[in-house]
Design an enzyme around this catalytic site. Structure first.
Site, PDB file in Angstrom:
ATOM      1  N   ARG A  51       0.811  -1.220   0.000  1.00 30.07           N
ATOM      2  CA  ARG A  51       0.000   0.000   0.000  1.00 30.07           C
ATOM      3  C   ARG A  51       0.844   1.269   0.000  1.00 30.07           C
ATOM      4  NH1 ARG A  51      -4.415  -1.075   4.530  1.00 30.07           N
ATOM      5  NH2 ARG A  51      -2.495  -1.711   5.527  1.00 30.07           N
ATOM      6  N   LYS A 149       1.481 -19.968   4.486  1.00 33.63           N
ATOM      7  CA  LYS A 149       0.728 -20.472   5.620  1.00 33.63           C
ATOM      8  C   LYS A 149       0.584 -19.333   6.643  1.00 33.63           C
ATOM      9  CE  LYS A 149       2.767 -21.647   9.331  1.00 33.63           C
ATOM     10  NZ  LYS A 149       3.739 -20.715   9.909  1.00 33.63           N
ATOM     11  N   HIS A 179       7.245 -24.002   4.004  1.00 34.28           N
ATOM     12  CA  HIS A 179       8.659 -23.948   3.641  1.00 34.28           C
ATOM     13  C   HIS A 179       9.458 -25.129   4.197  1.00 34.28           C
ATOM     14  CE1 HIS A 179       9.270 -22.012   7.573  1.00 34.28           C
ATOM     15  NE2 HIS A 179      10.543 -22.293   7.440  1.00 34.28           N
ATOM     16  N   LYS A 183      13.023 -27.689   2.630  1.00 30.60           N
ATOM     17  CA  LYS A 183      14.322 -27.888   3.295  1.00 30.60           C
ATOM     18  C   LYS A 183      14.964 -29.146   2.707  1.00 30.60           C
ATOM     19  CE  LYS A 183      13.076 -25.661   7.644  1.00 30.60           C
ATOM     20  NZ  LYS A 183      14.000 -24.595   7.923  1.00 30.60           N
ATOM     21  N   GLU A 217      13.007 -23.802  18.824  1.00 25.99           N
ATOM     22  CA  GLU A 217      13.554 -22.511  18.398  1.00 25.99           C
ATOM     23  C   GLU A 217      14.039 -21.768  19.627  1.00 25.99           C
ATOM     24  OE1 GLU A 217      11.422 -20.523  15.006  1.00 25.99           O
ATOM     25  OE2 GLU A 217       9.756 -21.369  16.129  1.00 25.99           O
ATOM     26  N   ASP A 236       0.688 -22.408  14.382  1.00 27.07           N
ATOM     27  CA  ASP A 236       1.846 -21.855  13.682  1.00 27.07           C
ATOM     28  C   ASP A 236       2.805 -22.947  13.197  1.00 27.07           C
ATOM     29  OD1 ASP A 236       3.458 -19.534  12.930  1.00 27.07           O
ATOM     30  OD2 ASP A 236       4.837 -20.143  14.511  1.00 27.07           O
ATOM     31  N   HIS A 241       3.901 -27.431   9.483  1.00 27.48           N
ATOM     32  CA  HIS A 241       5.257 -27.973   9.338  1.00 27.48           C
ATOM     33  C   HIS A 241       5.404 -29.374   9.952  1.00 27.48           C
ATOM     34  CE1 HIS A 241       6.112 -24.013   8.063  1.00 27.48           C
ATOM     35  NE2 HIS A 241       6.375 -23.463   9.225  1.00 27.48           N
ATOM     36  N   LYS A 341       8.937 -22.038  21.282  1.00 26.69           N
ATOM     37  CA  LYS A 341       9.810 -20.858  21.187  1.00 26.69           C
ATOM     38  C   LYS A 341      10.613 -20.776  22.478  1.00 26.69           C
ATOM     39  CE  LYS A 341       7.687 -18.770  17.549  1.00 26.69           C
ATOM     40  NZ  LYS A 341       8.369 -18.802  16.258  1.00 26.69           N
TER      41      LYS A 341
HETATM   42  C1  BG6 Z   1       7.300 -20.160  10.426  1.00 29.37           C
HETATM   43  C2  BG6 Z   1       6.637 -19.803  11.720  1.00 29.37           C
HETATM   44  O1  BG6 Z   1       6.405 -20.798   9.569  1.00 29.37           O
HETATM   45  O2  BG6 Z   1       8.408 -21.023  10.682  1.00 29.37           O
HETATM   46  C3  BG6 Z   1       7.632 -19.143  12.665  1.00 29.37           C
HETATM   47  O3  BG6 Z   1       5.562 -18.911  11.463  1.00 29.37           O
HETATM   48  C4  BG6 Z   1       8.846 -20.020  12.850  1.00 29.37           C
HETATM   49  O4  BG6 Z   1       7.020 -18.875  13.927  1.00 29.37           O
HETATM   50  C5  BG6 Z   1       9.408 -20.438  11.499  1.00 29.37           C
HETATM   51  O5  BG6 Z   1       9.817 -19.264  13.567  1.00 29.37           O
HETATM   52  C6  BG6 Z   1      10.507 -21.472  11.672  1.00 29.37           C
HETATM   53  O6  BG6 Z   1      11.148 -21.692  10.443  1.00 29.37           O
HETATM   54  P1  BG6 Z   1      12.638 -22.210  10.368  1.00 29.37           P
HETATM   55  O7  BG6 Z   1      12.878 -22.431   8.918  1.00 29.37           O
HETATM   56  O8  BG6 Z   1      13.493 -21.124  10.954  1.00 29.37           O
HETATM   57  O9  BG6 Z   1      12.696 -23.452  11.182  1.00 29.37           O
END
Ligand code: BG6
Length: 492
Positions: A51, A149, A179, A183, A217, A236, A241, A341
């Site tokens: 925007r 996502k 994603h 990997k 993480e 999330d 994933h 996290k």
């Molecule tokens: C994302 C989540 O899809 O994947 C994040 O929304 C997360 O919260 C991330 O940190 C982790 O991805 P990666 O590739 O760093 O393991």
């Protein structure tokens, strides 16, 4: 050893949400690498769109800053950066607004080329943006749409989004990105399982005791609190994933590598997940929320302080759960899943633990026999390790010791590991949807996850607290120890 690069034809890529974190942190660096490695021809054009009113030059400045921050310095050759930035343009549009002016976008895009519309926006805008693309005649037969996502917040909203997008794009044009599927080690799971006869024969309930999937993480919510607090770890990370990883471990061999054949097999796994009934949520799931603590020796604030606003929140930043895949292959083999996290380590790994032998011929004093484990490490240090018992070398009697057969991919192949987005972006241009989620997969994953969310919402207890820098609430340890098993300790 350099990977063989097959260039894609020049294409037009429009990124909505061009000033957002995902675009700057992941998409632009990924496109830069594909250009630098010679896969993306220089006639390709990348149109950032958002925007804010920005000129091409002003957007290129932002793109340059993003590259400087997120691409390894030795890979930023000034000439390549300058050539890449000359392929980047900016078109300001309020894309979800039906009165927006699309003339500049319409004129800019080449009607003959593959065009990729990447929606790096909030999911509630997917439907309106797609509708506007159609109204303004931007959807050609060579157009594809990429959806980040999360697709929705629950089953109903996911269906609504899929319906809205599906009214504009065919399923074959729709690329729902997860994603994790991009990997390298995740793709390697397919190679491990289906290009090696030794493992496939062991991949059954007779031989495997249980499976663990951990995605830990060290980061907190990193300025994404607004999104995260409405989402939580189950939505999330687990719904997408982690379930995708589970599918690749648990699926039957597909009849071919064709996108739909692989996705058919993953779907069967999702449909075979045993639903967790409301009364089982307390015994089969644990949710936690981090408080203040220390990560990597540095003090860090708790989740509520990270949110910088509300005084309390019921959102989980950690989940551990016990899942079950009801197929003959996996009968009575639990899948323990956990993610969080602010854990002590950034580590993603899949552990298959084999059954122990019925009794040991070795006396206990010469070393406790440990079960064999196959550990598939997604990050960091991608690789695989098969843990087995061996004799300690040297004279002085027979002593047993656990040893690992290790393959470190980076050492073996001696190359930079491309980011998942690099592979996935090129797959969208090529129209290869194998590593993307099909509509029915997303909906099946929600069908399993939603009852857990409902069961949590119906209970009065808050998520269990855990200190930042720990492996989550102690209840997560109890979840697996009740079954006489332990979480695999990832090696630092
Ligand atoms: C994302 C989540 O899809 O994947 C994040 O929304 C997360 O919260 C991330 O940190 C982790 O991805 P990666 O590739 O760093 O393991």
């Amino acid at each position: 050893m350099a990977a063989k690069i097959i260039p894609v034809p020049p294409f037009d890529c429009v990124v909505f949400g061009a000033t957002g974190d995902l675009t700057l942190r992941k998409l632009l660096p990924a496109l830069y690498y594909r250009f630098r490695d010679g896969q993306m021809p220089p006639e390709t054009r990348i149109f950032g769109s958002a925007r804010s009113t920005l000129s091409d030059e002003a957007y290129r400045d932002r793109a340059k800053q993003a590259l400087t921050k997120h691409v390894a310095a030795p890979d930023l050759e000034p000439e390549n950066v300058a050539r890449f930035l000359s392929m980047v343009f900016y078109i300001p549009i309020d894309a979800a607004n039906e009165n927006a002016d699309w003339t500049a976008m319409y004129k800019a895009l080449d009607p003959m080329r593959v065009r990729v519309f990447y929606l790096a926006t909030s999911p509630d805008l997917y439907g309106p943006i797609c509708r506007n693309l159609k109204t303004h005649d931007l959807v050609t037969s060579r157009a594809r749409v990429v959806l980040e996502k999360p697709i929705g917040h629950d089953l109903e909203s996911a269906r609504a989004i899929n319906d809205q997008v599906g009214a504009v794009f065919e399923e074959a044009q729709t690329f729902r990105i997860d994603h994790y599927l991009g990997k390298e080690t995740v793709q390697n799971l397919l190679a491990l399982r289906f290009a090696n006869s030794i493992f496939e024969r062991l991949w059954t309930a007779d031989v495997i005791d249980h499976v663990q999937i951990t995605v830990g993480e060290t980061v907190g919510v990193e300025g994404r609190g607004g999104y995260y607090d409405h989402s939580g770890a189950l939505r999330d990370m687990v719904q997408n994933h982690i379930l995708q990883l589970l599918c690749l471990v648990a699926m039957e061999p597909p009849v071919s590598l064709e996108a739909d054949r692989v996705r058919d097999e993953k779907l069967k796994v999702l449909r075979a997940l045993r639903p967790i009934a409301p009364h089982e949520a307390t015994s089969l799931t644990v949710r936690g929320q981090y408080g203040a603590g220390a990560v990597d020796g540095k003090p860090v604030p708790g989740y509520i302080a990270d949110l910088n606003g509300p005084e309390s929140s019921q959102t989980e930043t950690f989940v551990a759960l016990k899942a079950e895949v009801r197929t003959w292959r996996w009968a009575n083999v639990p899948f323990y899943l956990r993610t969080g996290k602010r854990l002590p380590q950034k580590v993603s790994e899949i552990v298959l633990q084999f059954r122990t032998h019925p009794f040991s011929i070795f006396p206990a004093e010469i070393g406790e026999s440990q079960p064999n484990r196959l550990i598939i490490r997604l990050q960091p240090e991608e690789g695989m390790r098969l843990e087995m018992m061996t004799k300690e070398p040297g004279p002085g009697g027979l002593r047993l010791r656990p040893t690992g057969l290790d393959i470190s991919f980076e050492k073996t192949f001696g190359m930079r590991y491309p980011d998942a987005y690099e592979r996935l972006l090129m797959d969208t241009v090529r129209g290869n949807a194998t590593l993307f989620m099909r509509r029915d997969e997303v909906e099946a994953a929600w069908s399993w996850a939603e009852p857990i969310l409902d069961a949590w919402a119906a209970r009065p207890e808050a998520p269990r607290p855990y200190a930042a820098g720990s492996w989550g609430p102690t209840a997560a340890i109890a979840l697996i120890e009740r079954d006489g098993r332990t979480w695999h300790e990832a090696m630092g």
